[in-house]
Design an enzyme around this catalytic site. Structure first.
Site, PDB file in Angstrom:
ATOM      1  N   ASP A  44       0.778  -1.141   0.041  1.00  0.00           N
ATOM      2  CA  ASP A  44       0.065   0.100   0.218  1.00  0.00           C
ATOM      3  C   ASP A  44       0.922   1.196  -0.078  1.00  0.00           C
ATOM      4  OD1 ASP A  44      -2.275   1.752   0.762  1.00  0.00           O
ATOM      5  OD2 ASP A  44      -1.818   1.604   2.850  1.00  0.00           O
ATOM      6  N   PHE A  45       0.328   2.507  -0.316  1.00  0.00           N
ATOM      7  CA  PHE A  45       1.401   3.609  -0.360  1.00  0.00           C
ATOM      8  C   PHE A  45       1.011   4.245   1.068  1.00  0.00           C
ATOM      9  CE2 PHE A  45       1.891   7.975  -0.925  1.00  0.00           C
ATOM     10  CZ  PHE A  45       3.164   7.974  -1.586  1.00  0.00           C
ATOM     11  N   ASP A  46      -0.190   4.996   1.345  1.00  0.00           N
ATOM     12  CA  ASP A  46      -0.425   6.104   2.434  1.00  0.00           C
ATOM     13  C   ASP A  46      -0.363   5.097   3.562  1.00  0.00           C
ATOM     14  OD1 ASP A  46      -1.462   9.090   1.530  1.00  0.00           O
ATOM     15  OD2 ASP A  46      -1.886   7.319  -0.064  1.00  0.00           O
TER      16      ASP A  46
HETATM   17 MG   LIG Z   1      -2.850   3.173   3.492  1.00  0.00          MG
END
Ligand SMILES: [Mg+2]
Length: 289
Positions: A44-46
Site C-alpha cells: 500500500d502507499f499511504d
Molecule cells: Mg494506507
C-alpha cells in the site's frame, strides 16, 4: 490466523484472536522465503510507504522506502507493486521508480509493465462521480477541513481535519448525494478518516494482486498495508501469502502486523537485506515474464 483459545468473544460469537507482531514470527517468514523462487512484493502507499499526513496532498515515500523499492525492482527474482486508493498518475509520480507496477484507485486503474488499463464499469461511473463531487464541494464548503478529492474513476471525501462534532454531518451529506445522484453505479466504502466513492465494479486490491500473481506463477506473495481496503489483498493471497497489517487492528485478515509505518519501513528493509538473501538461487536464464 493461528488458533488461540479465545477469552474474549465478539458479538457474533466469533473468537477474537490477537494478530501477532511479525517480529515474533520471523522464523516462519524465513522458512517461506527459503522455499521461494521469487517474491511478489505488494505494498500500500499511504500509511505504509509514507507516514499518514493531515493533508492528503503531502505524503511522500520515506527515503529509506524508496531505497528499498529500488533494490527490490533491480532484483531479477522480485516483482514489486504499489497498490493504492490514489489515482494511477498521482501514485506513479509520488513513487517515481521505473519498472515498478502501479495499481491505482483500489485496482480500477492498472499500470502493469508500463501499460495502462481501466475497468469498463469504472469509465461509465466517472461522470456520476464528478457530479457527486461537484454537489458535495458546494454542500461541504462551509465545513472547515473537508477535502473532496475527485480522482476520476473514484473520489475520496477526507474528514481527518474536520471538527469531530461535524464528522457525522459530512458523512450524511455523502450518503445522501450518492443516493440521489449515483444511479446505483456508485458505492461508498469506509476509508481511514474518509469515505471513498467507487464504481460498483467487482474489483478491489485483492483482484489486483491476484492479477499480478498470474505474471509470476509460484512466486511467494507478500502484502503490507494499513487500510481497510488492504484487507481484500490479504484475503486474496491467504493462506500462502506473507500478510502484514500496519497498525493495531486485530480484526485484520493479515497473519502478522507491525505497529506503525516506521515499523513497516524496518520490515521492508529486513525483506531487502535478510529476506532476499534467503530466496532459492535459480539459474541465470530464469527471469520474470
Ligand atoms: Mg494506507
Amino acid at each position: 490466523m493461528s488458533e488461540h483459545d479465545s477469552t474474549v468473544g465478539t458479538a457474533s460469537g466469533e473468537p477474537s484472536a490477537e494478530t501477532p507482531l511479525v517480529w515474533d514470527h520471523l522464523a516462519e517468514v524465513r522458512g517461506r522465503l527459503r522455499q521461494a523462487e521469487g517474491l511478489l512484493f505488494g505494498t500500500d502507499f499511504d500509511g505504509t510507504l509514507s507516514p499518514i499526513e493531515e493533508n492528503p496532498e503531502a505524503p511522500e515515500p520515506t527515503a529509506e522506502n524508496l531505497r528499498s523499492l529500488r533494490t527490490l525492482q533491480d532484483h531479477p527474482q522480485v516483482r514489486p507493486a504499489v497498490i493504492s486508493g490514489r489515482g494511477l498518475a498521482d501514485l506513479r509520480e509520488r513513487v517515481g521508480i521505473e519498472g515498478v507496477d502501479y495499481i491505482g484507485n483500489h485496482g480500477l486503474e492498472l499500470g502493469i509493465d508500463g501499460q495502462r488499463e481501466t475497468h469498463a464499469d469504472a469509465a461509465s461511473a466517472e461522470p456520476k462521480i464528478a457530479e457527486i463531487c461537484g454537489t458535495l464541494g458546494r454542500q461541504l464548503d462551509d465545513i472547515e477541513g473537508t477535502v473532496v478529492e475527485n480522482k476520476g474513476v473514484t473520489a475520496t471525501i477526507h474528514y481527518r481535519m474536520v471538527d469531530r462534532e461535524q464528522v457525522e454531518t459530512v458523512r450524511e451529506h455523502v450518503f445522501e448525494a450518492v443516493d440521489e445522484l449515483g444511479d446505483g453505479e456508485v458505492e461508498i466504502h469506509d476509508g481511514k478518516e474518509s469515505l471513498e466513492l467507487r464504481p460498483a465494479a467487482d474489483w478491489d486490491k485483492g483482484s489486483a494482486i491476484a492479477q499480478l500473481q498470474e505474471h509470476v506463477d509460484g512466486w511467494q506473495p507478500v502484502y503490507i498495508g494499513d487500510d481497510t481496503t488492504d484487507e481484500a489483498a490479504f484475503e486474496a493471497i491467504t493462506p500462502n501469502g506473507i500478510t502484514v497489517h500496519v497498525g493495531d487492528n486485530h480484526e485484520t485478515a493479515a497473519d502478522y502486523r507491525v505497529r506503525s509505518s516506521a515499523e513497516a519501513e524496518v520490515f521492508i528493509r529486513w525483506l531487502v537485506t535478510d529476506g532476499l538473501a534467503l530466496l532459492e538461487t535459480v539459474d541465470d536464464n530464469v527471469s520474470a515474464t
